[in-house]
Motif scaffolding. Structure first.
Motif, PDB file in Angstrom:
ATOM      1  N   ALA A 390       0.866  -1.096  -0.090  1.00 17.17           N
ATOM      2  CA  ALA A 390       0.179  -0.073   0.218  1.00 17.17           C
ATOM      3  C   ALA A 390       0.990   1.297   0.121  1.00 17.17           C
ATOM      4  O   ALA A 390       0.665   2.191  -0.671  1.00 17.17           O
ATOM      5  N   TYR A 391       1.835   1.350   1.017  1.00 16.92           N
ATOM      6  CA  TYR A 391       2.841   2.436   0.799  1.00 16.92           C
ATOM      7  C   TYR A 391       3.677   2.581  -0.754  1.00 16.92           C
ATOM      8  O   TYR A 391       3.573   3.788  -1.162  1.00 16.92           O
ATOM      9  N   ALA A 392       3.797   1.370  -1.241  1.00 20.11           N
ATOM     10  CA  ALA A 392       4.692   1.641  -2.598  1.00 20.11           C
ATOM     11  C   ALA A 392       3.663   2.111  -3.372  1.00 20.11           C
ATOM     12  O   ALA A 392       4.166   2.900  -4.292  1.00 20.11           O
ATOM     13  N   ASP A 427       2.598   8.755   8.623  1.00 20.66           N
ATOM     14  CA  ASP A 427       2.428   8.640  10.090  1.00 20.66           C
ATOM     15  C   ASP A 427       2.949   7.263  10.599  1.00 20.66           C
ATOM     16  O   ASP A 427       3.138   6.328   9.833  1.00 20.66           O
ATOM     17  N   ALA A 428       3.879   7.236  11.621  1.00 25.55           N
ATOM     18  CA  ALA A 428       4.686   6.167  12.062  1.00 25.55           C
ATOM     19  C   ALA A 428       3.936   5.047  12.460  1.00 25.55           C
ATOM     20  O   ALA A 428       2.997   5.209  13.405  1.00 25.55           O
ATOM     21  N   GLN A 429       4.143   3.924  11.834  1.00 28.77           N
ATOM     22  CA  GLN A 429       3.115   2.835  12.442  1.00 28.77           C
ATOM     23  C   GLN A 429       4.091   1.407  12.133  1.00 28.77           C
ATOM     24  O   GLN A 429       4.883   1.599  11.151  1.00 28.77           O
ATOM     25  N   PRO A 430       3.894   0.389  13.147  1.00 28.70           N
ATOM     26  CA  PRO A 430       4.658  -0.839  13.054  1.00 28.70           C
ATOM     27  C   PRO A 430       4.281  -1.588  11.858  1.00 28.70           C
ATOM     28  O   PRO A 430       3.095  -1.841  11.338  1.00 28.70           O
ATOM     29  N   VAL A 431       5.342  -1.919  11.061  1.00 29.21           N
ATOM     30  CA  VAL A 431       5.111  -3.000  10.071  1.00 29.21           C
ATOM     31  C   VAL A 431       5.738  -4.069  10.441  1.00 29.21           C
ATOM     32  O   VAL A 431       6.786  -4.538  10.655  1.00 29.21           O
ATOM     33  N   LEU A 480      10.496   0.567   3.302  1.00 29.88           N
ATOM     34  CA  LEU A 480       9.441   1.589   3.434  1.00 29.88           C
ATOM     35  C   LEU A 480       8.702   1.528   4.780  1.00 29.88           C
ATOM     36  O   LEU A 480       7.684   1.948   4.896  1.00 29.88           O
ATOM     37  N   ALA A 481       9.054   0.492   5.676  1.00 32.54           N
ATOM     38  CA  ALA A 481       8.502   0.358   6.814  1.00 32.54           C
ATOM     39  C   ALA A 481       8.985   1.729   7.841  1.00 32.54           C
ATOM     40  O   ALA A 481       8.329   2.097   8.753  1.00 32.54           O
TER      41      ALA A 481
END
Length: 689
Positions: A390-392, A427-431, A480-481
């Motif tokens: 999703a980020y990519a 926003d910072a979120q754990p991956v 990307l994390a």
């Protein structure tokens, strides 16, 4: 779920496919609420002042849920399952806020929920004329592009002055019959203020999901902040700790996600015969993989819990929908309603000439739907459970689309929509790499299975690697994390993205042309013709029935009305209420009927007769989770968190004799905050007048 039980209930759900709504039926917009019908049915007066007050206290969460403002200092009530993403994001292997709950000592310990935004509707305006003018004479993909460009222009113009605090969204109602511009006051700083343990919020687990009686403290509190301080929210609902009364009129204000009650019969048949069966096959396999993954060790169980819960919930939802569509009586009722509308149109030569045969146009488009469905699903809409992918995709498409004039962009990259996209992206979120590997391997293997090994898109995806090997490489080597990496790529634009050696970015760059081609074919041959024809049907419906018909749900503010009531099925009456005593009777000591330690310790302090959960006749659907249930005085009596087993066909119709909304009561929340969790400051705030 008992399929025979559901089939018997759905046969009675002869919901208005085109005709005016039945008693207690409907997810009504605030600007077209049937106050006169409510007063006639329940003897309570719902005036504009009441509607404005409830609207101003109703909240939409970008997590896909609803909520309500319940204090003057930004305190918001919703469901625990609506904040589980936040709990998971804030958790670590050492501190598991999902398992143990989030019980802060005070406001100073409230924690920001990454990626979450809260929105309160402030105004609704009609832009149907502008959108229709832009799409006049256009069909297929040209219609989609013209419509989306006009929508993007309207959204940007409406929020150009105050984009920092406002969000504007053009919503298609009645399948294109109307276009309304919704303006929201947005809060980008949303913090978790309280959440119970998973065992308490989801007591009974998947077996009890969509059932009743229930014994769930599915409630949580957030706080809205602005400029680093709690937001001032003088327009809020009044908190009461009393139990509701049998037969009491109640209203649910929330944001139902989507319904398909205005679909044509041929569309419903395609859902029944193609879309749902394939999606269910995939969900069942993904569920199995997640169960196996969770059984491997405690950490895997922790990181997969949210995803597994979501997959299991979706599986049961669509299981119920399938049975509704398989029910001959239900489908016959839909055919009769459609035939009735066609006959009324045919009886008016002028209207018939204006409308033509949109039902036939939609029928023809179903062949294209079947032809393009798998390709569109696998390349454009999946993988839905991979954060890295999703980020990519957001970074690649964002860079490409932002370089274009606003009118030529994909709608999700319109100027008015970029602030929320940026927040969710940066926003910072754990991956979790192990969970990413599972999600990617599953998607890649299913894409090869459904599109076949020799498909050019599959070759681009896999190259010489197996799905499993590629998934492992992507999950373990992508950077990307790291939100700093994502920000650098977002700020750097297309040049930075194209120069990136991140394997996930490279995968999307390599395969996105095929995904875009699948989307283009879908829009030109499926959604474009269907949406255009649906507008014509909406015109016919308005001409025949006026505004006595409510629109399908669109994850925008709606209000439903009903009463507190149980139901009777096959001679067995289900009472409207459960209490704390029932919780302890139901507990077995083993999951999913295992009490959280706090509740075991607090049993002697609690009043066993306190109403825990209750049911109402309100018409709701997914997205209503967290919606306030209020009475005619504007007092909040609870938060909706589920429907009963009969309501699973609610996507297509409503049966007031059996469909029920399941609610956690403010009486239970109040006593639990006091005697189980010791949240005295929160209670004082809730009870302040």
């Amino acid at each position: 779920m008992n399929p025979k039980l559901f089939a018997a209930a759905s046969a009675a759900a002869l919901v208005s496919f085109a005709a005016p709504a039945l008693a207690d039926e409907g997810m009504w917009t605030f600007d077209n609420f049937p106050s006169a019908e409510v007063e006639k049915a329940y003897g309570v007066k719902i005036d504009k002042r009441w509607l404005d007050t409830v609207q101003a206290a109703s909240v939409r969460l970008t997590s896909g849920c609803s909520a309500s403002v319940v204090s003057g200092e930004g305190l918001v009530m919703t469901n625990d399952h609506c904040v589980i993403d936040c709990q998971q994001a804030l958790s670590t292997a050492e501190q598991d806020y999902v398992k143990n709950g989030f019980v802060p000592a005070g406001r100073s310990e409230e924690r920001t929920c990454p990626g979450m935004q809260a929105e309160i509707l402030t105004s609704i305006s009609d832009v149907t004329g502008e959108i229709n003018a832009a799409t006049a004479g256009k069909t297929g993909g040209d219609f989609i592009r013209a419509r989306d460009a006009a929508i993007a222009e309207a959204e940007s113009a409406a929020c150009a002055k105050d984009s920092a605090t406002e969000r504007c969204q053009v919503v298609s109602l009645y399948r294109g019959g109307q276009y309304k511009l919704y303006k929201y006051r947005k809060y980008a700083d949303v913090r978790l203020a309280f959440a119970p343990e998973y065992a308490s919020a989801f007591f009974g687990g998947d077996p009890d999901n969509f059932n009743f009686p229930r014994f769930n403290l599915d409630a949580a509190f957030l706080r809205l902040y602005e400029n680093g301080k709690p937001a001032r929210t003088p327009q809020h609902l009044t908190w009461v700790a009393r139990a509701p009364k049998e037969g009491e009129p109640v209203f649910v204000s929330g944001n139902p996600g989507s319904t398909d009650r205005l679909m044509t019969v041929s569309q419903l048949e395609t859902q029944r015969d193609l879309a749902i069966p394939i999606a269910q096959l995939q969900r069942s396999e993904l569920r199995g993989r997640l169960l196996q993954f969770s059984a491997e060790n405690a950490e895997h169980k922790r990181i997969a819990l949210d995803t597994l819960t979501g997959v299991e919930n979706s599986f049961k939802v669509f299981y119920g929908r399938q049975f509704a569509l398989n029910d001959k009586a239900f489908m016959d009722a839909k055919r009769a309603s459609e035939a009735e509308l066609k006959a009324k149109v045919a009886a008016d030569p002028k209207l018939a000439a204006e409308v033509g045969d949109p039902w036939g146009e939609i029928d023809k488009a179903q062949a294209a739907y079947a032809e393009h469905f798998l390709r569109y699903r696998q390349l454009e809409t999946a993988p839905t459970t991979s954060d890295l992918f999703a980020y990519a995709r957001a970074l690649v498409r964002g860079a490409q689309e932002r370089a274009k004039p606003a009118a030529e962009r994909l709608p999700e990259f319109g100027e008015a929509r970029l602030p929320l996209l940026e927040k969710q992206l940066l926003d910072a979120q754990p991956v979790e790499a192990p969970l990413e590997e599972l999600a990617l391997a599953y998607w890649l293997s299913k894409t090869r299975e459904y599109l076949l090994t020799d498909d050019p898109a599959v070759k681009l995806l896999l190259g010489k690697e197996s799905p499993e090997a590629l998934a492992e490489r992507l999950a373990t080597t992508s950077k990307l994390a790291d939100p700093a990496v994502r920000k650098a790529l977002w700020d750097g634009g297309l040049a930075a993205v194209q120069a990136s050696d991140d394997p996930m970015i490279q995968l999307v760059l390599r395969t996105d042309p095929a995904a875009r081609a699948a989307r283009s074919a879908w829009e030109s041959q499926v959604s474009g013709p269907i949406d255009r024809a649906a507008e014509k049907i909406a015109k016919a419906r308005f001409a025949v029935y006026g505004d006595a018909v409510y629109p399908d749900a669109t994850f925008t503010a709606r209000l439903s009305y009903g009463k507190v009531a149980g139901w009777t099925h096959r001679g067995q009456t289900v009472p409207a209420f459960t209490d704390f005593a029932g919780l302890y009777d139901r507990a077995t000591g083993a999951e999913p009927y295992q009490l959280a330690p706090r509740w075991g310790q607090a049993q002697s302090k609690l009043n066993p007769k306190t109403v825990f959960n209750f049911v109402t006749t309100n018409d709701i659907i997914g997205g209503n989770s967290g919606s306030p249930v209020v009475n005619a005085k504007g007092e909040v009596l609870g938060a909706a968190f589920d429907g009963n087993i009969h309501s699973l066909g609610g996507n297509y119709g409503y049966d007031g004799t059996a469909n029920r909304t399941v609610v956690v009561s403010t009486a239970a929340i109040t006593e639990a905050l006091d005697k189980v969790y010791g949240q005295q400051a929160l209670l004082k705030e809730l009870k302040a007048r």
